[in-house]
Design an enzyme around this catalytic site. Sequence first.
Site, short mmCIF file in Angstrom:
data_model
loop_
_atom_site.label_atom_id
_atom_site.label_comp_id
_atom_site.label_asym_id
_atom_site.label_seq_id
_atom_site.Cartn_x
_atom_site.Cartn_y
_atom_site.Cartn_z
N ARG A 42 28.26 60.23 40.62
CA ARG A 42 27.79 60.79 39.39
C ARG A 42 27.23 61.94 39.65
NH1 ARG A 42 29.71 57.58 35.52
NH2 ARG A 42 29.72 55.41 36.27
N HIS A 72 36.80 56.24 47.41
CA HIS A 72 37.01 56.39 45.74
C HIS A 72 36.33 57.64 45.44
CE1 HIS A 72 37.47 55.70 41.48
NE2 HIS A 72 37.91 54.61 41.52
N TYR A 75 33.64 60.09 39.86
CA TYR A 75 34.03 60.05 38.48
C TYR A 75 33.92 61.22 37.70
CZ TYR A 75 33.67 54.82 39.54
OH TYR A 75 33.66 53.49 40.10
N HIS A 112 40.84 58.63 39.99
CA HIS A 112 40.99 58.71 38.43
C HIS A 112 41.75 59.91 38.09
CE1 HIS A 112 37.74 55.39 37.53
NE2 HIS A 112 38.46 54.93 38.47
N GLU A 148 44.84 56.09 40.57
CA GLU A 148 44.80 54.78 40.28
C GLU A 148 45.30 54.55 38.65
OE1 GLU A 148 40.86 51.75 39.25
OE2 GLU A 148 40.60 53.59 40.54
N ASP A 182 45.04 48.49 39.67
CA ASP A 182 44.19 48.01 39.12
C ASP A 182 44.42 46.96 38.03
OD1 ASP A 182 41.80 47.09 37.53
OD2 ASP A 182 40.50 48.54 38.61
N HIS A 185 42.91 47.13 34.61
CA HIS A 185 43.51 48.18 33.95
C HIS A 185 44.92 48.09 33.48
CE1 HIS A 185 40.45 51.10 36.27
NE2 HIS A 185 39.98 50.27 35.60
N HIS A 219 43.26 47.23 43.31
CA HIS A 219 41.72 46.82 42.90
C HIS A 219 41.79 45.32 42.36
CE1 HIS A 219 40.13 51.34 42.90
NE2 HIS A 219 40.28 50.47 44.08
N ASP A 232 38.33 49.19 29.37
CA ASP A 232 38.24 49.07 30.72
C ASP A 232 36.92 48.33 30.97
OD1 ASP A 232 37.82 49.04 33.40
OD2 ASP A 232 37.85 51.20 33.68
N HIS A 234 35.45 45.21 33.85
CA HIS A 234 35.80 44.22 34.75
C HIS A 234 34.96 42.83 34.66
CE1 HIS A 234 36.96 47.90 37.53
NE2 HIS A 234 37.46 47.78 36.50
N GLU A 264 36.15 45.11 42.72
CA GLU A 264 35.17 46.01 42.20
C GLU A 264 34.48 45.09 40.96
OE1 GLU A 264 37.19 50.51 42.34
OE2 GLU A 264 37.90 48.96 40.86
#
Length: 295
Positions: A42, A72, A75, A112, A148, A182, A185, A219, A232, A234, A264
Amino acid sequence: MKKEHRLLLGAHLSIADGFDDSIQQAMSLGCTTLQIFTKSNRQWHAKALEATEVKAFLAAQKQSSIAPVVAHASYLINIGSADQALRSKSIDALLLELERCSALSIAYLVLHPGSHTKTDEMLCLAIVADSINQVLARYTGNTMLLLESMAGQGSTICYTLEQLASILKKLTNKKRVGICIDTCHVFAAGYDISNFEGYQAFWQAYDNILGIDTLKAIHLNDSKKPCGSRVDRHEHIGQGMLGKETFKLIMNDSRFFDVPKILETPLDDRGDFASNLKTLKGLLSKETKTALNCS
């Protein structure tokens, strides 16, 4: 000689207590592969890696059965942005992440791909491809970048196989970029992989459009939202709209024996990584257990 396989199953674990601690966490959970962030996901800023923490991580991995390790990317990165300042910042950030992966001997970096705000999807896809070409022209390490598959929420791109393929076709060095699928996704994006027929159709389309050899990671996430919702969210394995069938098919699909499969899923009062790993291992057939030499 018959190729030997092993179960490649893991989760995205924290590095809060050190990179080497993530290896210990993975081992305690019974994982054989692992995904981490190499920095705060972040924040743009990243404290330089210290030689001692790199050495400790490499030593911990060498002494374990965890391989490969997947990272990963942050974001915040949006290499598809039409805002030149944000795009340049994202390109530099992605290069830094790849270099950190190199230092830690991490095999794959999942990204991403990006989103459009002031442009359309086609232009955004072209910008992403150009950005990747710029990054890889500067990066000399061995970590492979993985795009991804996304759910298509908001202005996010790469929610179709064709969009992923359009980026790969524009790359100068295609061998340095692969795909991470994923399950949540693709389901949210509109590919109904919740049953055998839909599962088979999806992977046939994947092979036709991208080539099955481009798949480098999966994923494993159930979905809180229905197929085609493009939301999205999970969910724990078997507790969402996908159900257990999809994961049973993946876990016993010999095409994916050598592909790292990463959880995840949420961490809440209904489950954690340990419970989800147990669920997935419980879906292995007797034949698959023999092929993977696991109990």
